[in-house]
Design an enzyme around this catalytic site. Structure first.
Site, PDB file in Angstrom:
ATOM      1  N   HIS A 100      72.153 -29.195  -8.173  1.00 14.71           N
ATOM      2  CA  HIS A 100      71.128 -28.479  -8.929  1.00 14.71           C
ATOM      3  C   HIS A 100      69.839 -29.294  -8.911  1.00 14.71           C
ATOM      4  CE1 HIS A 100      69.022 -26.114 -11.671  1.00 14.71           C
ATOM      5  NE2 HIS A 100      69.810 -26.141 -12.732  1.00 14.71           N
TER       6      HIS A 100
ATOM      7  N   LYS B 113      73.610 -23.880  -4.667  1.00 14.42           N
ATOM      8  CA  LYS B 113      73.823 -25.112  -5.444  1.00 14.42           C
ATOM      9  C   LYS B 113      75.195 -25.719  -5.169  1.00 14.42           C
ATOM     10  CE  LYS B 113      70.719 -24.130  -9.352  1.00 14.42           C
ATOM     11  NZ  LYS B 113      70.412 -22.673  -9.273  1.00 14.42           N
TER      12      LYS B 113
ATOM     13  N   CYS C   9      64.547 -25.450 -15.435  1.00 13.74           N
ATOM     14  CA  CYS C   9      65.174 -25.085 -14.163  1.00 13.74           C
ATOM     15  C   CYS C   9      64.658 -23.766 -13.599  1.00 13.74           C
ATOM     16  CB  CYS C   9      66.685 -25.084 -14.332  1.00 13.74           C
ATOM     17  SG  CYS C   9      67.252 -26.687 -14.926  1.00 13.74           S
TER      18      CYS C   9
ATOM     19  N   GLU D  53      75.424 -14.684 -15.859  1.00 13.58           N
ATOM     20  CA  GLU D  53      74.581 -14.132 -14.790  1.00 13.58           C
ATOM     21  C   GLU D  53      75.301 -13.012 -14.045  1.00 13.58           C
ATOM     22  OE1 GLU D  53      73.446 -16.926 -11.753  1.00 13.58           O
ATOM     23  OE2 GLU D  53      71.843 -15.634 -10.991  1.00 13.58           O
TER      24      GLU D  53
ATOM     25  N   HIS E 211      71.438 -18.063  -9.728  1.00 12.46           N
ATOM     26  CA  HIS E 211      71.141 -19.341 -10.389  1.00 12.46           C
ATOM     27  C   HIS E 211      72.410 -20.198 -10.438  1.00 12.46           C
ATOM     28  CE1 HIS E 211      68.996 -22.171 -12.823  1.00 12.46           C
ATOM     29  NE2 HIS E 211      69.923 -22.130 -13.759  1.00 12.46           N
TER      30      HIS E 211
ATOM     31  N   PHE F 133      66.422 -24.214 -19.329  1.00 11.86           N
ATOM     32  CA  PHE F 133      66.447 -24.655 -20.731  1.00 11.86           C
ATOM     33  C   PHE F 133      65.154 -24.193 -21.394  1.00 11.86           C
ATOM     34  CE2 PHE F 133      69.263 -28.751 -20.373  1.00 11.86           C
ATOM     35  CZ  PHE F 133      70.385 -27.956 -20.183  1.00 11.86           C
TER      36      PHE F 133
END
Lengths: 80, 408
Positions: free
Chosen positions: B337, B332, B163, B314, B303, B396
Site C-alpha cells: 500500500h 496492492k 490514502c 468496498e 482500493h 483516513f
C-alpha cells in the site's frame, strides 16, 4: 596550525560535499555566490561544516563578510 | 458532464516493482510481489518487519547534491514526473508555461526528513539542523519541485487526503482543465515513510500485516487470512491534457479521464463506513460525471488494502454502484500500500489495463473471503475487452475518490 593551502583544500572538500563544487574551481579569489554558485542555504551548511572541521566559531554576522574563499580562509586562520 | 474532454498523454512511476512504468507494468502482469524483509537495524524491534521498498533507489537516478536537498518523497515525485513529462512529448511542444499546472500530493509529507532532523537536533543541537529542513518536509514540496523542474506557472497544488491523495490529485487536475485554469496538469502523488515511527504508528493501530516470515504472501486482499496492509513507497505521475490541445499536437493518448467523484464519509476518523455509503456515492458520481452507467464499467482497480474490514465494505459498494459484472483486481497484493501514492499508481494500472486489454492479477487470493461475491482476476493476469475502468481510493479521514477512465 593549518596553512592557508590546507584550509583552502579543506573548504574545497566541504564545498564539493555540500554544493557539488568542483574542487579544482576553488581558489582564494573565488566568490562563493558569483563564481562557485553557492546559494544562501548551502552557505549556511558550508559555515557549519567549516566550524566543525576547523574548530572555529563563525557568528552569523561574520558570515556576510565572507564573500570569497580567501575571506573565509583568513577568518579561519585568525580564529582557530 | 463537462464539454471539455481531458486525456492522459504521459505516465511515470517509481515503485517497489520497477524504476519506471514499463518495468512496473511488466511485473504487475507477471504477478510479482515487491514486498520483502526490512533488513535495516531499526526494524529488528518492530512488530512489523516487512515492506515494499523501491526497486530502484533515487540515488541511482538523481544527482547527489540535488538529492541531499530533497526529502525521499520529493525525489520520487521528481523521478516519476520527469518520466511522465518525457513520455508526453510536451517538452518539444512549445507549451505556454502559464497554462501548465501541477496537482501533486502526499499522504504524510516529508516525515523522514522531520524525523532525521529531529535526531540531529537531539544529538548535536540546533545549529546542525539542515537549512533545507523546511522545504524538504513541507507537504507541498513534491509539487513545488515538479513545478520548478518544468517551469509550471498555472499554479502548483498540493493535495493531502491520506490514502485517497493520488486519486484526488488526479480529480483536481481534471477540474483545473475543465475550469479552463490550465491546458496541461502534471497530476499524481508520492509517499516515502518506511521509517520506524510511521511503521510503529500503523502497527500500533493493528492496521498492518505481521506476516513477517512470508513477505511476498503478506498482502492478500479479500483472502480469508488477510491480516492488514503492507506498507509500500513510491510515486506515480500522469500528464492530463485538454483533448483538443493533445489532438492539435498529435499526441499519443493513453486514455480519456472521463469522470471523477469525491465524497466524505462523516463517519469516523479512521474506520471506513462498513456499508461503504460514501464510496458508493463517489463511484456513482464518477460514473455519472463520465456520462456512463454502471453497466459500462468493465474493470475496477479496487482500493482493497488487505485489511479485514475495508476490503469487504468496498465489495458491497462496487456491487451497489456498478453491479456484479466488473472484473476486479487489487494491485496492492503486489505493490503493498503506497498510501498517498496508491491512487496515482493504481490509476496508471487501470489506464494500462484499458489500453492493453489485460487486467493485472490479485496475487495471494488463495482462500477468498466467502463474502467476496464479485469476480477477481486472481493469481493470473486476465485478458478482457475493457471500454471503461474505475480506480477507487479511500483514505483516513473518510475520503472517498473514484475515477473513471475510458478508451482513447
Amino acid at each position: 596550525m593549518a596553512t592557508r593551502t590546507e584550509i583552502t583544500s579543506g573548504l574545497a572538500e566541504i564545498l564539493e560535499e555540500v554544493a557539488g563544487v568542483n574542487p579544482d574551481d576553488v581558489a582564494e579569489e573565488k566568490s562563493f555566490t558569483d563564481d562557485l554558485d553557492v546559494d544562501s542555504l548551502s552557505m549556511v551548511e558550508v559555515v557549519v561544516a567549516a566550524e566543525e572541521k576547523f574548530g572555529v566559531k563563525i557568528p552569523d554576522n561574520e558570515v556576510q563578510n565572507l564573500k570569497t574563499v580567501g575571506d573565509a580562509v583568513t577568518y579561519i586562520e585568525a580564529n582557530h | 458532464m463537462s464539454n471539455v474532454d481531458v486525456v492522459v498523454t504521459g505516465l511515470g512511476a517509481t515503485t517497489p516493482l520497477g524504476g519506471d512504468v514499463a518495468s512496473t507494468w511488466d511485473a504487475l502482469l507477471a504477478g510479482r510481489s515487491g514486498v520483502g524483509h526490512l533488513t535495516q537495524e531499526w526494524a529488528g524491534s518492530l512488530p512489523v518487519r516487512i515492506a515494499a521498498q523501491l526497486a530502484v533507489d533515487p540515488s541511482e537516478v538523481l544527482e547527489r547534491v540535488r538529492l541531499r536537498r530533497m526529502d525521499r518523497s520529493e525525489a520520487m515525485a521528481v523521478i516519476a514526473a520527469k518520466e511522465a513529462w518525457a513520455d508526453s512529448g510536451l517538452a518539444d511542444a512549445g507549451l505556454d508555461q502559464e497554462r501548465l499546472a501541477v496537482s501533486f500530493g502526499s499522504g504524510i509529507g516529508g516525515a523522514i526528513t522531520l524525523l532525521d532532523q529531529d535526531d540531529i537536533l537531539e544529538q548535536h543541537g540546533p545549529r546542525r539542523v539542515s537549512p533545507h529542513t523546511v522545504p524538504m518536509l513541507m507537504p507541498n514540496g513534491p509539487a513545488a519541485h515538479i513545478g520548478l523542474d518544468l517551469g509550471a506557472k498555472a499554479g502548483v497544488r498540493a493535495m493531502a487526503s491520506a490514502c485517497a491523495t493520488g486519486a484526488e490529485a488526479v480529480a483536481l487536475g481534471l477540474d483545473l482543465i475543465r475550469l479552463g485554469r490550465a491546458d496541461v496538469v502534471v497530476a499524481g502523488s508520492t509517499e516515502a515513510v518506511i521509517h520506524p515511527l510511521p511503521v510503529a504508528g500503523f502497527a500500533s493501530m493493528r492496521a498492518m500485516s505481521t506476516r513477517n516470515d512470508e513477505p511476498e504472501r503478506a498482502s492478500r486482499p479479500w483472502d480469508k487470512n488477510r491480516d492488514g496492509f503492507v506498507l509500500g513507497e513510491g510515486a506515480g505521475a500522469l500528464i492530463l491534457e485538454r483533448a483538443d490541445h493533445a489532438a492539435a499536437r498529435g499526441a499519443r493518448i493513453y486514455a480519456r479521464l472521463a469522470g471523477a467523484g469525491i465524497t466524505s464519509d462523516g463517519y469516523d476518523i479512521v474506520q471506513p463506513d462498513p456499508e461503504c455509503r460514501g464510496g458508493i456515492r463517489a463511484m456513482r458520481m464518477a460514473i455519472e460525471d463520465a456520462g456512463l452507467t454502471g453497466a459500462d464499467i468493465h474493470h475496477v482497480n479496487a482500493h482493497a488494502t488487505s485489511t479485514p474490514v475495508g476490503d469487504m465494505g468496498e465489495i458491497k459498494g462496487i456491487r451497489a454502484a456498478i453491479g456484479s459484472h466488473p472484473i476486479l483486481t487489487s494491485t496492492k497484493s503486489m505493490t503493498g500500500h503506497l498510501l498517498g501514492a496508491a491512487g496515482a499508481l493504481e490509476s496508471i494500472a487501470a489506464i494500462l489495463a484499458l489500453r492493453d486489454g489485460i487486467i493485472p492479477p490479485t496475487i495471494n487470493l488463495d482462500d477468498p473471503d466467502e463474502r467476496l461475491d464479485l469476480e477477481v482476476a486472481a493469481h493470473k493476469a486476465r485478458t478482457a475487452d475493457i471500454q471503461a475502468a474505475m480506480n477507487n481510493s479511500f483514505g483516513f479521514g473518510g475520503h472517498n475518490v473514484a475515477l473513471v477512465f475510458t478508451r482513447a
